[in-house]
Design a protein around this motif. Sequence first.
Motif, short mmCIF file in Angstrom:
data_model
loop_
_atom_site.label_atom_id
_atom_site.label_comp_id
_atom_site.label_asym_id
_atom_site.label_seq_id
_atom_site.Cartn_x
_atom_site.Cartn_y
_atom_site.Cartn_z
N VAL A 39 0.84 -1.21 0.00
CA VAL A 39 0.00 0.00 0.00
C VAL A 39 0.87 1.25 0.00
O VAL A 39 0.65 2.19 -0.79
CB VAL A 39 -0.94 0.01 1.22
CG1 VAL A 39 -1.72 1.31 1.28
CG2 VAL A 39 -1.89 -1.18 1.17
N LEU A 40 1.88 1.28 0.88
CA LEU A 40 2.76 2.45 0.93
C LEU A 40 3.60 2.55 -0.34
O LEU A 40 3.82 3.65 -0.88
CB LEU A 40 3.67 2.36 2.16
CG LEU A 40 2.98 2.37 3.52
CD1 LEU A 40 4.02 2.38 4.64
CD2 LEU A 40 2.04 3.57 3.66
N HIS A 41 4.08 1.42 -0.84
CA HIS A 41 4.90 1.43 -2.05
C HIS A 41 4.09 1.96 -3.23
O HIS A 41 4.59 2.77 -4.03
CB HIS A 41 5.40 0.02 -2.34
CG HIS A 41 6.43 -0.04 -3.43
ND1 HIS A 41 7.74 0.31 -3.24
CD2 HIS A 41 6.32 -0.40 -4.74
CE1 HIS A 41 8.41 0.17 -4.37
NE2 HIS A 41 7.57 -0.26 -5.30
N GLN A 42 2.85 1.53 -3.34
CA GLN A 42 2.00 2.01 -4.43
C GLN A 42 1.69 3.49 -4.29
O GLN A 42 1.57 4.20 -5.29
CB GLN A 42 0.71 1.19 -4.46
CG GLN A 42 0.93 -0.26 -4.90
CD GLN A 42 -0.29 -1.14 -4.64
OE1 GLN A 42 -1.31 -0.67 -4.12
NE2 GLN A 42 -0.19 -2.41 -5.00
N ALA A 43 1.57 3.97 -3.04
CA ALA A 43 1.33 5.39 -2.82
C ALA A 43 2.52 6.22 -3.29
O ALA A 43 2.35 7.28 -3.93
CB ALA A 43 1.04 5.65 -1.35
N GLU B 86 13.93 1.37 -1.46
CA GLU B 86 13.91 0.58 -0.23
C GLU B 86 12.85 -0.51 -0.31
O GLU B 86 13.08 -1.65 0.11
CB GLU B 86 13.65 1.48 0.97
CG GLU B 86 13.63 0.72 2.29
CD GLU B 86 13.37 1.64 3.47
OE1 GLU B 86 13.12 1.11 4.57
OE2 GLU B 86 13.40 2.86 3.29
N GLY B 87 11.70 -0.17 -0.84
CA GLY B 87 10.65 -1.18 -0.97
C GLY B 87 11.03 -2.28 -1.93
O GLY B 87 10.79 -3.46 -1.66
N THR B 88 11.65 -1.90 -3.05
CA THR B 88 12.08 -2.90 -4.03
C THR B 88 13.12 -3.83 -3.44
O THR B 88 13.03 -5.06 -3.56
CB THR B 88 12.63 -2.20 -5.28
OG1 THR B 88 11.62 -1.35 -5.84
CG2 THR B 88 13.07 -3.23 -6.32
N LEU B 89 14.14 -3.25 -2.80
CA LEU B 89 15.18 -4.07 -2.19
C LEU B 89 14.66 -4.85 -0.99
O LEU B 89 15.21 -5.89 -0.62
CB LEU B 89 16.35 -3.18 -1.75
CG LEU B 89 17.08 -2.44 -2.88
CD1 LEU B 89 18.20 -1.57 -2.30
CD2 LEU B 89 17.66 -3.43 -3.89
N ARG C 61 14.08 13.05 -4.10
CA ARG C 61 15.08 12.05 -3.68
C ARG C 61 14.51 11.13 -2.62
O ARG C 61 14.76 9.93 -2.62
CB ARG C 61 16.33 12.77 -3.15
CG ARG C 61 17.44 11.86 -2.69
CD ARG C 61 17.93 10.97 -3.81
NE ARG C 61 19.09 10.20 -3.40
CZ ARG C 61 19.48 9.07 -3.98
NH1 ARG C 61 18.81 8.59 -5.03
NH2 ARG C 61 20.54 8.43 -3.55
N VAL C 62 13.71 11.68 -1.72
CA VAL C 62 13.07 10.87 -0.68
C VAL C 62 12.15 9.84 -1.33
O VAL C 62 12.15 8.66 -0.95
CB VAL C 62 12.29 11.76 0.30
CG1 VAL C 62 11.40 10.90 1.21
CG2 VAL C 62 13.24 12.60 1.14
N VAL C 63 11.36 10.28 -2.29
CA VAL C 63 10.44 9.36 -2.97
C VAL C 63 11.22 8.25 -3.65
O VAL C 63 10.86 7.06 -3.56
CB VAL C 63 9.59 10.12 -4.00
CG1 VAL C 63 8.69 9.15 -4.78
CG2 VAL C 63 8.73 11.17 -3.30
N GLU C 64 12.28 8.61 -4.35
CA GLU C 64 13.08 7.60 -5.05
C GLU C 64 13.69 6.60 -4.09
O GLU C 64 13.73 5.39 -4.37
CB GLU C 64 14.18 8.30 -5.86
CG GLU C 64 13.65 9.14 -7.01
CD GLU C 64 14.71 10.05 -7.61
OE1 GLU C 64 14.44 10.66 -8.66
OE2 GLU C 64 15.80 10.16 -7.02
N LEU C 65 14.16 7.09 -2.95
CA LEU C 65 14.77 6.19 -1.97
C LEU C 65 13.74 5.29 -1.32
O LEU C 65 14.02 4.12 -1.02
CB LEU C 65 15.51 7.01 -0.90
CG LEU C 65 16.78 7.70 -1.38
CD1 LEU C 65 17.33 8.62 -0.29
CD2 LEU C 65 17.83 6.67 -1.78
N GLN C 66 12.54 5.80 -1.08
CA GLN C 66 11.49 4.97 -0.52
C GLN C 66 11.09 3.86 -1.49
O GLN C 66 10.86 2.71 -1.09
CB GLN C 66 10.28 5.83 -0.16
CG GLN C 66 10.48 6.75 1.03
CD GLN C 66 10.61 6.00 2.34
OE1 GLN C 66 10.18 4.85 2.45
NE2 GLN C 66 11.18 6.63 3.34
N LEU C 67 11.01 4.19 -2.76
CA LEU C 67 10.70 3.18 -3.76
C LEU C 67 11.81 2.14 -3.87
O LEU C 67 11.56 0.94 -3.98
CB LEU C 67 10.46 3.85 -5.13
CG LEU C 67 9.16 4.65 -5.25
CD1 LEU C 67 9.16 5.45 -6.55
CD2 LEU C 67 7.96 3.73 -5.20
#
Length: 293
Positions: free
Chosen positions: A169-173, A201-204, A193-199
């Motif tokens: 849910v958070l990753h899709q948001a 982090e979710g992928t990894l 940059r925060v958005v990219e890092l969150q994405l």
Amino acid sequence: YTDGEVTSIVRDVFFFFFQAEDGIRDAQESRGLGDVYKRQPYRMRRTSVFFPIGRARSMCSAANPLLWQGRFPRFAEVQPVHVLPAIKQRLEQAETALSELEATVATSSPGCYKLLAHEIERIGDLVSAPWSVVSHLMAVKNSDELREAHAAVQPLVVEFGTRMSQSRVLHQAWQRLQDSSTHWAQLNHQQRRVVELQLLEGTLGGVGLSEEATAEHNQIKAELAKLSTAFSNHGLDATKAWKLELTLPEQVRGLPGWAKHLMSETAGQHGESAAAIAGPGVELHALDAPGLL
């Protein structure tokens, strides 16, 4: 220092808190006091108004120092018996907050950057603030009781960190925010940059894995955390066990007086006859700081 002196000093100091790019929800060992202080409670870090010392002390109604939300951790008061109840309480609070956030963002518009960023950090801090104190004490005040308490809650901390990083849910948001050209254009460079890092982090973290692969990934992650702690404990034990006895004057010739004095004190602490700085006896060198330095 008196309360007034401490308050005056604090008012003249700027506190800068840095968040590592690899996130704040790791369950590994603390990297030092800076890592502990950066993880202190969210609301204390996001205000420019400092509480007077007397008021801060009165805020501590709980008997558990790990749940203290004041300016500095109460290291001296933390005992192994505090670890399990404190971490379990914070995990329950964080789980509830995470479920509420997922329910909110599931139906929100793509432009919810502030909600996502602030709430994810706040939820992570609920656990990481007390856990970082425990991890730091594992490095500087290690004991069998603390190791047992740490081992009892570490799987729970790792499990929650994994649960948070694998939240679809958070990753899709985050993904909707990046895909929305309108809302993406409103973000500055740092926010993007925060958005990219969150994405990332979710992928990894395994957010896109199949159910079978996710189970294997989580098992490996839990085992890795366990092995990391065991390695650290073995390193501490080996460091404490090592010693070098120097019994001849020529073996310490040329060393400064403070170094000889420190080695004499170390010998006394290990049950050896403490030697005079310039006289005969047993000088003991260990790997403890500051002797190692």
